[in-house]
Design an enzyme around this catalytic site. Structure first.
Site, short mmCIF file in Angstrom:
data_model
loop_
_atom_site.label_atom_id
_atom_site.label_comp_id
_atom_site.label_asym_id
_atom_site.label_seq_id
_atom_site.Cartn_x
_atom_site.Cartn_y
_atom_site.Cartn_z
N ALA A 157 0.86 -1.19 0.00
CA ALA A 157 0.00 0.00 0.00
C ALA A 157 0.89 1.24 0.00
O ALA A 157 2.03 1.19 0.48
CB ALA A 157 -0.88 -0.01 1.24
N GLY A 201 0.24 -5.15 0.41
CA GLY A 201 -0.86 -5.14 -0.56
C GLY A 201 -0.49 -5.81 -1.88
O GLY A 201 -1.36 -6.33 -2.58
N GLU A 207 -1.16 -9.27 -1.41
CA GLU A 207 -2.61 -9.46 -1.36
C GLU A 207 -3.20 -9.50 -2.77
O GLU A 207 -4.11 -10.28 -3.06
CB GLU A 207 -3.24 -8.34 -0.52
CG GLU A 207 -2.79 -8.49 0.94
CD GLU A 207 -3.35 -7.44 1.88
OE1 GLU A 207 -3.02 -6.26 1.68
OE2 GLU A 207 -4.09 -7.80 2.80
N GLU A 267 3.29 -5.44 7.37
CA GLU A 267 2.41 -4.39 7.93
C GLU A 267 2.62 -4.12 9.42
O GLU A 267 2.45 -2.99 9.88
CB GLU A 267 0.93 -4.76 7.70
CG GLU A 267 0.47 -4.58 6.26
CD GLU A 267 0.69 -5.78 5.37
OE1 GLU A 267 1.45 -6.70 5.78
OE2 GLU A 267 0.14 -5.81 4.26
N1 COA Z 1 4.56 3.25 -0.27
C1 COA Z 1 5.03 4.44 -0.71
N2 COA Z 1 6.25 4.59 -1.25
C2 COA Z 1 7.02 3.49 -1.37
C3 COA Z 1 6.60 2.23 -0.93
C4 COA Z 1 5.31 2.12 -0.36
N3 COA Z 1 4.82 0.95 0.06
N4 COA Z 1 7.59 1.33 -1.15
C5 COA Z 1 8.58 2.02 -1.72
N5 COA Z 1 8.25 3.33 -1.85
C6 COA Z 1 9.07 4.40 -2.42
C7 COA Z 1 10.20 4.82 -1.49
O1 COA Z 1 9.72 5.73 -0.52
C8 COA Z 1 11.18 5.43 -2.46
O2 COA Z 1 10.74 6.73 -2.79
P1 COA Z 1 11.83 7.95 -2.85
O3 COA Z 1 12.74 7.57 -4.00
O4 COA Z 1 10.99 9.15 -3.11
O5 COA Z 1 12.53 7.92 -1.53
C9 COA Z 1 11.01 4.58 -3.71
O6 COA Z 1 9.74 3.93 -3.58
C10 COA Z 1 12.07 3.49 -3.85
O7 COA Z 1 12.09 2.75 -2.63
P2 COA Z 1 13.41 2.52 -1.76
O8 COA Z 1 12.98 2.27 -0.35
O9 COA Z 1 14.37 3.64 -1.98
O10 COA Z 1 13.99 1.22 -2.44
P3 COA Z 1 14.86 0.07 -1.76
O11 COA Z 1 15.28 -0.84 -2.86
O12 COA Z 1 15.91 0.67 -0.89
O13 COA Z 1 13.84 -0.71 -0.79
C11 COA Z 1 11.77 -1.83 -0.22
C12 COA Z 1 12.74 -1.39 -1.34
C13 COA Z 1 10.56 -2.46 -0.91
C14 COA Z 1 12.44 -2.82 0.71
C15 COA Z 1 11.35 -0.57 0.58
O14 COA Z 1 10.95 0.46 -0.34
C16 COA Z 1 10.19 -0.83 1.52
O15 COA Z 1 10.37 -1.38 2.57
N6 COA Z 1 8.96 -0.39 1.12
C17 COA Z 1 7.79 -0.53 1.95
C18 COA Z 1 7.29 -1.95 1.95
C19 COA Z 1 6.09 -2.08 2.87
O16 COA Z 1 6.18 -1.89 4.06
N7 COA Z 1 4.95 -2.44 2.27
C20 COA Z 1 3.74 -2.69 3.01
C21 COA Z 1 2.92 -1.48 3.11
S1 COA Z 1 1.44 -1.85 4.03
#
Ligand code: COA
Length: 260
Positions: free
Chosen positions: A66, A111, A114, A134
């Site tokens: 999400a 998500g 999901e 989450e």
């Molecule tokens: N919602 C909003 N933005 C997100 C996102 C999410 N779920 N997942 C990634 N992004 C954004 C990051 O904020 C970043 O934006 P920025 O360049 O403006 O800073 C961009 O996508 C790239 O992500 P980044 O974190 O820099 O890449 P990474 O390779 O270092 O890490 C993940 C990748 C997937 C491990 C990490 O982005 C992450 O943990 N995301 C959230 C996952 C999560 O908790 N999902 C469940 C949500 S309920």
């Protein structure tokens, strides 16, 4: 086809390809994504010419969950609206008459998992990563994973994923039955398209009925589910595709189905 800003929808012969297309944020699911996806799914569901739907993500992610920036600003009332929209979207996906294959590339988190769970089949690229993170945000999955993951891989594995939030590699996802198959990264779309083409060649009325019987049956008692199988098996005997399929076998040729 309608034009969207966060997804793309392309049709090639009888297969539709829906791509989540916000690569800058790893295809995070905003309200706009959910609304556009729902609109696309409703259109696909009523298009008899589309026989298979494939979902995938643009760039280095399937869906990284999400949209946390959007969720961070929500109150409980808005959270309910978001969760109910997600459930409507996931139920529409699960109940589509056509088979749906998730071609999972990169991150498939929260998500994103999901969405994949509401598909019929999941094919993962070797580098794909799965997880339900989450609880580190102080919430639980809100688009169906507590129930769909538990039904697919059991409550123990689902609890482990949700309680730890740990990321799981594709090989482990395969071992626990979360995905059907893992393929080398460069072969993901060819494999999925090959599978879709094979499904397109089958009797479409039979295939759609098989999906309905499996999906409905799982929520019924075994007796009722088996009765549903018998009734559906019998109904299919009255279809032109059944006559054509069996005639073609006896005449040693490929069937020419009409989808009736
Ligand atoms: N919602 C909003 N933005 C997100 C996102 C999410 N779920 N997942 C990634 N992004 C954004 C990051 O904020 C970043 O934006 P920025 O360049 O403006 O800073 C961009 O996508 C790239 O992500 P980044 O974190 O820099 O890449 P990474 O390779 O270092 O890490 C993940 C990748 C997937 C491990 C990490 O982005 C992450 O943990 N995301 C959230 C996952 C999560 O908790 N999902 C469940 C949500 S309920």
């Amino acid at each position: 086809m309608a034009s969207y800003t966060t997804i793309t929808l392309v049709k090639d012969a009888h297969t539709a390809l829906l791509t989540f297309n916000r690569p800058d944020v790893l295809n995070a699911l905003s309200t706009t994504v959910a609304n556009e996806m729902l609109d696309a799914l409703l259109g696909i569901g009523s298009d008899a010419d589309t026989r298979v739907l494939i979902l995938t993500g643009a760039g280095r992610s399937f869906i990284a969950g999400a949209d946390i920036s959007e969720m961070a600003a929500k109150d409980a009332h808005e959270a309910r609206i978001y969760s109910e929209l997600g459930h409507r979207c996931m139920n529409t996906l699960q109940d589509l008459p056509q088979p749906v294959i998730a071609a999972v590339n990169g991150f498939c988190l929260g998500g994103g998992l999901e969405v994949a769970l509401a598909c019929d089949i999941r094919i993962a690229a070797e580098s794909a990563q799965f997880g339900l993170p989450e609880t580190i945000l102080g919430i639980i999955p809100g688009w169906g994973a507590t129930q769909r993951a538990a039904r697919l891989v059991g409550t123990a594995k689902t609890k482990e994923m949700i309680f730890t939030g740990a990321r799981i590699k594709a090989a482990e996802a395969l071992a626990m039955g979360l995905v059907n198959r893992v393929v080398p990264d460069g072969h993901l779309m060819d494999t999925v398209r090959g599978m879709a083409e094979q499904m397109c060649r089958q009797g479409q009325t039979a295939l759609r009925n098989a999906k309905t019987v499996i999906n409905r049956g799982i929520g019924l008692s075994l007796d009722k589910a088996l009765r549903l199988e018998i009734d559906t098996f019998v109904d299919l005997f009255d279809t032109p595709d059944r006559r054509e399929g069996m005639r073609a076998f006896l005449e040693k040729r490929k069937p020419d189905f009409t989808g009736a």
